[in-house]
Design a protein around this motif. Structure first.
Motif, PDB file in Angstrom:
ATOM      1  N   LYS A 242      64.712  50.037  44.619  1.00  0.00           N
ATOM      2  CA  LYS A 242      65.325  49.901  42.890  1.00  0.00           C
ATOM      3  C   LYS A 242      64.895  48.447  42.827  1.00  0.00           C
ATOM      4  O   LYS A 242      65.060  48.303  41.711  1.00  0.00           O
ATOM      5  N   TYR A 243      65.599  47.625  43.925  1.00  0.00           N
ATOM      6  CA  TYR A 243      66.113  46.112  43.515  1.00  0.00           C
ATOM      7  C   TYR A 243      65.306  45.191  44.762  1.00  0.00           C
ATOM      8  O   TYR A 243      65.584  45.552  45.473  1.00  0.00           O
ATOM      9  N   PRO A 244      64.574  44.585  44.339  1.00  0.00           N
ATOM     10  CA  PRO A 244      64.222  43.134  45.273  1.00  0.00           C
ATOM     11  C   PRO A 244      65.523  42.471  45.898  1.00  0.00           C
ATOM     12  O   PRO A 244      66.359  42.135  45.437  1.00  0.00           O
ATOM     13  N   PRO A 245      66.120  41.857  46.566  1.00  0.00           N
ATOM     14  CA  PRO A 245      66.713  40.624  47.724  1.00  0.00           C
ATOM     15  C   PRO A 245      66.884  39.611  46.011  1.00  0.00           C
ATOM     16  O   PRO A 245      66.141  39.158  45.525  1.00  0.00           O
ATOM     17  N   VAL A 246      68.420  39.785  45.737  1.00  0.00           N
ATOM     18  CA  VAL A 246      68.846  39.028  44.270  1.00  0.00           C
ATOM     19  C   VAL A 246      69.569  37.777  44.945  1.00  0.00           C
ATOM     20  O   VAL A 246      70.302  37.716  45.454  1.00  0.00           O
ATOM     21  N   TRP A 247      69.599  37.257  43.788  1.00  0.00           N
ATOM     22  CA  TRP A 247      70.206  35.604  43.942  1.00  0.00           C
ATOM     23  C   TRP A 247      71.861  35.566  43.354  1.00  0.00           C
ATOM     24  O   TRP A 247      71.343  36.257  41.985  1.00  0.00           O
ATOM     25  N   MET A 248      72.755  35.802  43.420  1.00  0.00           N
ATOM     26  CA  MET A 248      73.556  36.026  42.625  1.00  0.00           C
ATOM     27  C   MET A 248      74.852  34.941  43.011  1.00  0.00           C
ATOM     28  O   MET A 248      75.507  34.901  43.562  1.00  0.00           O
ATOM     29  N   SER A 249      74.708  34.875  42.025  1.00  0.00           N
ATOM     30  CA  SER A 249      76.290  33.859  41.541  1.00  0.00           C
ATOM     31  C   SER A 249      77.802  34.136  42.579  1.00  0.00           C
ATOM     32  O   SER A 249      78.055  34.944  42.084  1.00  0.00           O
ATOM     33  N   ALA A 250      78.372  33.180  43.056  1.00  0.00           N
ATOM     34  CA  ALA A 250      79.071  33.078  43.292  1.00  0.00           C
ATOM     35  C   ALA A 250      80.531  34.567  42.568  1.00  0.00           C
ATOM     36  O   ALA A 250      80.664  35.128  42.910  1.00  0.00           O
ATOM     37  N   ASP A 251      80.304  33.587  41.600  1.00  0.00           N
ATOM     38  CA  ASP A 251      81.232  33.946  40.853  1.00  0.00           C
ATOM     39  C   ASP A 251      81.157  35.692  40.059  1.00  0.00           C
ATOM     40  O   ASP A 251      82.068  36.553  40.304  1.00  0.00           O
ATOM     41  N   VAL A 252      79.837  36.361  40.163  1.00  0.00           N
ATOM     42  CA  VAL A 252      79.371  37.475  39.604  1.00  0.00           C
ATOM     43  C   VAL A 252      79.873  38.360  41.014  1.00  0.00           C
ATOM     44  O   VAL A 252      80.349  39.821  40.658  1.00  0.00           O
ATOM     45  N   LEU A 253      79.145  37.892  42.017  1.00  0.00           N
ATOM     46  CA  LEU A 253      79.512  38.197  43.121  1.00  0.00           C
ATOM     47  C   LEU A 253      80.892  39.296  43.455  1.00  0.00           C
ATOM     48  O   LEU A 253      81.592  39.959  43.639  1.00  0.00           O
TER      49      LEU A 253
END
Length: 451
Positions: free
Chosen positions: A383-394
């Motif tokens: 469904k999704y590859p690994p993703v860099w997610m901002s600390a705020d969004v996480l």
């Protein structure tokens, strides 16, 4: 002799041009005007017709399904609309997130697509880990969508206009975030370069991370990935890491999602799981209502394989912002990523993180200080590859509610009959929740470390 008037006399050229054929010139001009008018009329009519039919199509059932529209919350639909990962720059609150209602097309297993009003892609969603999130309420969402079709975007965004967009590991620049900003020089294709101080876990996980075997096993797959990433700590018997040996890979130890369950998990996690999971929904405890594991169950699953007497600590943190701030979360996770013997699993809500779906579990593989983002190693790799997610969004995606985050596991599932094990209808869900003693709890993260 007599001559007929003008019989053979030459006609002056000026006379011929201006008087000889006035009707032909008029006819030519008229034809041009008629053709021009017809062309303009055709273009205008075609444009209006196309616009009208296109607008009607995108507001039809099929058009809405292709757009991937879904409703969130009980409020006005125009304030709670999402297009796939686009959250339309509207803030997702704790009250909004637990009630995701989607109108989608899903694969029925035989290659055909069918409409699913109550069931979202089935992964971590099918009420799973958000419970009543995916149930359709009394109002028909299709009718509501027709009346309030918003302006939709095809680009993927996160939950706020200021947050850094998710960056997926499908291009070179995303991989360069694994490098030390101060020493990467020419990047991956240049030299010298060195890994960032919080990137080691990414490579340790890649020695044994597998896609979840079905759409409810994201937490189980995350636990297996954690154990496999620790299997090179020798001798494992002394460091307290219990990795089952699958008969397929014997004599080599490798944790699979089928072999993590045994006497310990039967007492502390779920009564049955693993062997029958491929038989479909309701076939084992993880595949039965409330579908998947919650935060505490996942922590217990890890404790069954990480010996506390050998110094292992497994702590589950619910993201109550009164006691656990963004800074505290970042501090905890950075410290864990800097320690080769620590591991992190996050339990977050996909929609609040700018993705399609609901509750989900995945390990964290790295942190990049320059962008203040964490690398989420998505277990649903189909469904999704690994993703860099901002600390705020996480942080915001973990500060969401699991409608059955607390229940009397593992024994309470024995109260569910065959109908309630696969509860999807609202009345069945309510009955199953009551039987399990479901309690609404916050999501969060798990840190396993050897003290």
């Amino acid at each position: 002799s007599y001559q007929k008037p003008h019989a053979d006399l030459p006609v002056p050229s000026s006379y011929s041009n201006s008087h000889a054929s006035p009707s032909s010139e008029t006819r030519r001009t008229t034809a041009y005007l008629v053709l021009g008018t017809l062309f303009v009329g055709f273009c205008f009519g075609f444009s209006v017709g196309f616009w009208s039919s296109s607008t009607s199509y995108w507001q039809s059932d099929e058009g809405l399904q292709r757009l991937g529209c879904h409703q969130v919350g009980d409020g006005p639909i125009d304030a709670h609309m999402y297009h796939h990962a686009d959250v339309e720059n509207k803030k997702v609150t704790n009250d909004d997130v637990p009630w995701v209602q989607e109108v989608i097309m899903y694969d029925d297993g035989d290659g055909s697509e069918k409409q699913g009003n109550a069931i979202v892609s089935m992964e971590d969603s099918l009420i799973g880990k958000s419970l009543v999130e995916d149930l359709v309420g009394e109002s028909d969402p299709i009718d509501l969508l027709r009346k309030n079709l918003p302006s939709l975007s095809s680009t993927e965004t996160t939950t706020t206009t200021t947050a850094r967009p998710n960056e997926y590991m499908n291009h070179l620049e995303a991989y360069e975030l694994l490098l030390d900003d101060d020493r990467k020089s020419g990047g991956l294709l240049g030299s010298p370069a060195s890994l960032g101080p919080f990137a080691t876990h990414y490579f340790l996980y890649n020695s044994g991370i597998d896609v979840q075997v079905n759409q409810a096993y994201c937490a189980v797959a995350s636990a297996a990935a954690v154990l496999n990433s620790l299997r090179f700590m020798h001798p494992r018997s002394e460091v307290g890491v219990d990795i089952p040996t699958d008969s397929t890979y014997a004599p080599y130890s490798y944790a699979t999602q089928m072999d993590l369950f045994g006497p310990c998990t039967t007492q502390k996690v779920v009564s049955s799981a693993g062997a029958t999971s491929f038989e479909g929904w309701g076939s084992d405890s993880v595949m039965s209502f409330p579908y998947g594991l919650n935060l505490d169950q996942t922590a217990e699953l890890l404790r069954c394989h990480l010996n506390a007497t050998a110094g292992w600590s497994v702590a589950a943190q619910q993201l109550d912002d009164t006691h656990l701030t963004l800074s505290k979360m970042r501090y905890d996770m950075k410290n864990a990523l800097a320690d080769p013997s620590s591991r992190i699993i996050v339990n977050y809500h996909r929609a609040a993180a700018g993705q399609v779906g609901s509750g989900h579990f995945s390990p964290v593989g790295a942190y990049h200080p320059g962008t203040d983002s964490f690398l989420i190693l998505d277990m649903a790799r189909y469904k999704y590859p690994p993703v860099w997610m901002s600390a705020d969004v996480l942080y915001k995606s973990m500060k969401t509610y699991d409608s059955c985050g607390g229940w009397d596991f593992p024994g309470a599932q024995d109260k569910l009959d065959d109908r309630l094990k696969v509860a999807r209808k609202e009345e069945d869900v309510k009955e199953a929740m009551k039987a399990l003693g479901c309690q609404k709890t916050l999501r969060g993260y798990i840190i396993a470390k050897r003290i």
